[in-house]
Write an enzyme that holds these catalytic residues in place. Sequence first.
Site, PDB file in Angstrom:
ATOM      1  N   ASP A 102       0.866  -1.182   0.000  1.00 39.76           N
ATOM      2  CA  ASP A 102       0.000   0.000   0.000  1.00 39.76           C
ATOM      3  C   ASP A 102       0.902   1.232   0.000  1.00 39.76           C
ATOM      4  OD1 ASP A 102      -1.750  -2.116   0.574  1.00 39.76           O
ATOM      5  OD2 ASP A 102      -2.950  -0.958   1.999  1.00 39.76           O
ATOM      6  N   LYS A 165      -7.139   3.244  -2.707  1.00 44.22           N
ATOM      7  CA  LYS A 165      -7.448   3.201  -1.274  1.00 44.22           C
ATOM      8  C   LYS A 165      -7.653   4.625  -0.777  1.00 44.22           C
ATOM      9  CE  LYS A 165      -5.005   1.956   3.054  1.00 44.22           C
ATOM     10  NZ  LYS A 165      -3.840   1.252   3.612  1.00 44.22           N
ATOM     11  N   LYS A 199     -10.382   0.115  -1.593  1.00 46.73           N
ATOM     12  CA  LYS A 199     -10.177  -0.117  -0.159  1.00 46.73           C
ATOM     13  C   LYS A 199     -10.460   1.153   0.635  1.00 46.73           C
ATOM     14  CE  LYS A 199      -6.518  -1.354   3.191  1.00 46.73           C
ATOM     15  NZ  LYS A 199      -5.157  -1.896   3.353  1.00 46.73           N
TER      16      LYS A 199
END
Length: 258
Positions: A102, A165, A199
């Site tokens: 990430d 995300k 996400k």
Amino acid sequence: MSDLKAAALRALKLMDLTTLNDNDTDEAVIALCKNAKTAVGNTAAVCIYPRFVPIAKKTLREQGTPDVRIATVTNFPHGNDDIAIAVAETKAAVAYGADEVDVVFPYRALIAGNETVGFELVKQCKEACGDILLKVIIETGELKEEALIKKTSQICIEAGANFIKTSTGKVPVNATPEYARMMLEVIRDMGVAKTVGFKPAGGVRTAEDAQAYLAMADDILGGDWADNMHYRFGASSLLTNLLNTLEVTAETADPSAY
């Protein structure tokens, strides 16, 4: 099973169970990995700082849950615009054995008008990842405006992101339903639902929250889209609430509130 319980079970299996505290220890990460294994199924992944990837891998293997993926973070949490550092951190994360990375998008550079550095950073980090899943954190709560959130999501996808995300969980405003809708609409409108996931992270704390987020994904992208290769929740305290909703107790309580 009630609708809420069904949503709670679905959400549990989509969780990236997270600890990203400055004072994290091996013991905290071992406890997190133990919590990823529940009586009703395992979380999709754990999300931890890179230095803890080896201990997480060992713990997950020893407890018989090697299918729980290990996600880690790079260029975190500030989203600086130094591509070389972000790429070096990403290569190191891969070398540690992470299954997923990430990375934080250089959102301040984008706010200042520089779209190129973000595209290049994501592109080069994806090259460093190879087949490893790359999720890109765009920090919606700092971008704030719909035009910027959609533009950033688009840049990430064009540069090769596997997931977009919302947030690091380290700024005042993290995931919100409004921001989630904007990002899901970009995935739909670009026609990339097969290859790009979403996400929400930070602020998803209850089964009711998770149910609302999943209903939105079902509405925008179809009821069978949000599987664990297309949808994750970045959270920690959510797990206890989901287990309570499912009337199951966790092995150990998680004091964090990500």
